[in-house]
Scaffold this motif. Structure first.
Motif, short mmCIF file in Angstrom:
data_model
loop_
_atom_site.label_atom_id
_atom_site.label_comp_id
_atom_site.label_asym_id
_atom_site.label_seq_id
_atom_site.Cartn_x
_atom_site.Cartn_y
_atom_site.Cartn_z
N THR A 35 36.73 23.55 31.05
CA THR A 35 37.34 22.76 32.14
C THR A 35 37.71 23.63 33.33
O THR A 35 38.40 23.15 34.23
N ARG A 36 37.26 24.89 33.31
CA ARG A 36 37.60 25.75 34.45
C ARG A 36 36.86 25.29 35.71
O ARG A 36 35.73 24.81 35.63
N ASP A 37 37.53 25.46 36.87
CA ASP A 37 36.85 25.12 38.11
C ASP A 37 36.00 26.30 38.57
O ASP A 37 35.97 27.36 37.94
N LEU A 38 35.30 26.10 39.69
CA LEU A 38 34.35 27.11 40.17
C LEU A 38 35.04 28.42 40.51
O LEU A 38 34.55 29.51 40.22
N TRP A 39 36.25 28.33 41.12
CA TRP A 39 36.95 29.55 41.53
C TRP A 39 37.42 30.34 40.32
O TRP A 39 37.39 31.58 40.31
N ALA A 40 37.85 29.62 39.26
CA ALA A 40 38.29 30.32 38.05
C ALA A 40 37.12 31.06 37.40
O ALA A 40 37.27 32.20 36.94
N ILE A 41 35.95 30.41 37.39
CA ILE A 41 34.77 31.07 36.82
C ILE A 41 34.37 32.29 37.65
O ILE A 41 34.02 33.35 37.13
N ARG A 42 34.46 32.15 39.00
CA ARG A 42 34.14 33.29 39.86
C ARG A 42 35.11 34.45 39.63
O ARG A 42 34.71 35.62 39.62
N ASN A 43 36.39 34.13 39.46
CA ASN A 43 37.38 35.18 39.21
C ASN A 43 37.09 35.91 37.90
O ASN A 43 37.18 37.13 37.82
N ASP A 44 36.75 35.12 36.86
CA ASP A 44 36.42 35.74 35.57
C ASP A 44 35.17 36.61 35.69
O ASP A 44 35.10 37.70 35.10
N LEU A 45 34.18 36.12 36.45
CA LEU A 45 32.95 36.89 36.65
C LEU A 45 33.24 38.18 37.41
O LEU A 45 32.72 39.26 37.07
N LYS A 50 33.95 44.06 37.44
CA LYS A 50 34.81 45.22 37.68
C LYS A 50 34.91 46.08 36.42
O LYS A 50 34.83 47.31 36.48
N LEU A 51 35.04 45.41 35.26
CA LEU A 51 35.11 46.14 34.00
C LEU A 51 33.81 46.88 33.74
O LEU A 51 33.81 48.04 33.29
N HIS A 52 32.68 46.24 34.04
CA HIS A 52 31.37 46.88 33.87
C HIS A 52 31.26 48.12 34.75
O HIS A 52 30.79 49.18 34.31
N SER A 53 31.73 48.00 36.00
CA SER A 53 31.67 49.14 36.92
C SER A 53 32.55 50.28 36.42
O SER A 53 32.16 51.46 36.49
N ASN A 132 47.72 41.21 36.13
CA ASN A 132 46.35 40.74 36.38
C ASN A 132 46.09 40.54 37.87
O ASN A 132 44.97 40.76 38.35
N GLU A 133 47.11 40.11 38.60
CA GLU A 133 46.95 39.92 40.04
C GLU A 133 46.66 41.24 40.74
O GLU A 133 45.76 41.33 41.57
N ILE A 134 47.45 42.28 40.42
CA ILE A 134 47.23 43.56 41.11
C ILE A 134 45.98 44.27 40.59
O ILE A 134 45.49 45.19 41.22
N ASN A 135 45.48 43.84 39.41
CA ASN A 135 44.24 44.43 38.90
C ASN A 135 43.03 44.07 39.76
O ASN A 135 41.95 44.64 39.57
N ARG A 136 43.21 43.12 40.67
CA ARG A 136 42.12 42.82 41.60
C ARG A 136 41.87 43.99 42.54
O ARG A 136 40.83 44.08 43.17
N PHE A 137 42.87 44.89 42.65
CA PHE A 137 42.74 46.05 43.52
C PHE A 137 42.80 47.31 42.66
O PHE A 137 43.34 47.30 41.56
N LYS A 138 42.24 48.38 43.18
CA LYS A 138 42.24 49.64 42.45
C LYS A 138 43.53 50.38 42.73
O LYS A 138 43.76 50.84 43.84
#
Length: 239
Positions: A35-45, A50-53, A132-138
């Motif tokens: 039931t996730r919306d498009l933005w939630a899926i994009r965030n997870d992707l 980022k983890l792969h990098s 998790n929010e600040i994990n969007r940045f290095k």
């Protein structure tokens, strides 16, 4: 004729029973839908990319370390091992670090103070959401209420109290320090947090985030915990 009617009656009962069983099983075990919306899926992707990098970067660093060991002579091997241990200590948050960053004060909301509402501690879910929010940045280093937070750290509920690395987090007010690689990274994180909905999440729990301006120098203490060596053994000289 009577036997034929009985067989037909039995067959109908079997069909009805089978359909009832199928319907019951469907109602008991419904298919789980995403039931996730498009933005939630994009965030997870984005988080997975980022983890792969980061994993690729770790592999490159380990390859460089192996090449360095192979190129060094016996006299330099000790220094290379010492440098590696120092690097691992920094990654584990055992050493003090200073650099550009921001200071965030977690405080009770003015309304809760004015109305005399009880001040509750921050919940583990909310604190994890903030990380998790600040994990969007290095970022380079993070300290929550004086507790050093690293990739090995955990935020848990222990006996009804929120803990970081098993140490209790104080009831607000307390501070959060974030050190970034550069002052520009700190400014990006600062602007993101100002616009982030994480502030609304804290406000719903009668707390506010007082986000300070990025500064050129913030100091974070090293972790007080000591690692126990249970597996590595020193070999006698000559082996």
């Amino acid at each position: 004729m009577k036997k034929r009617i009985q067989w037909q009656f039995v067959l109908i009962l079997l069909i009805v029973g089978f359909m009832t069983a199928v319907q019951y099983n469907t109602m008991k075990n419904p298919e789980e839908r995403d039931t996730r919306d498009l933005w939630a899926i994009r965030n997870d992707l984005a988080a997975e990319q980022k983890l792969h990098s980061e994993l690729l970067s770790e592999i490159r660093d380990l390859d460089k370390t192996i090449v360095t060991y192979k190129m060094l002579g016996e006299d330099d091997t000790g220094k290379a091992l010492t440098d590696t241990v120092d690097k691992l200590n920094r990654q584990a948050g055992m050493t003090e670090i200073e650099g550009p960053g921001i200071l965030i004060e977690v405080k009770p909301s003015p309304e809760s103070v004015a109305y005399g509402l009880p001040i509750n501690g921050v919940s583990p879910d909310l604190l994890t959401r903030f990380v998790n929010e600040i994990n969007r940045f290095k970022w380079g280093a993070l300290e929550i209420d004086g507790k050093r937070y690293t990739l090995l750290s955990s935020i848990r509920d222990i006996n009804g109290t929120t803990t970081v690395n098993g140490l209790n987090v104080s009831t607000p007010p307390f501070s959060i320090k974030i050190i970034s690689q550069t002052l520009e990274d700190s400014e990006k994180l600062y602007n993101y947090l100002l616009a982030s909905s994480i502030q609304d999440d804290f406000y719903l729990e009668n707390l506010i985030l007082d986000i300070g301006q990025p500064t050129a120098s913030i100091r974070i203490r090293g972790g007080a915990e000591e690692f126990e060596n249970r597996f590595l053994k020193e070999l006698p000289k000559g082996e």
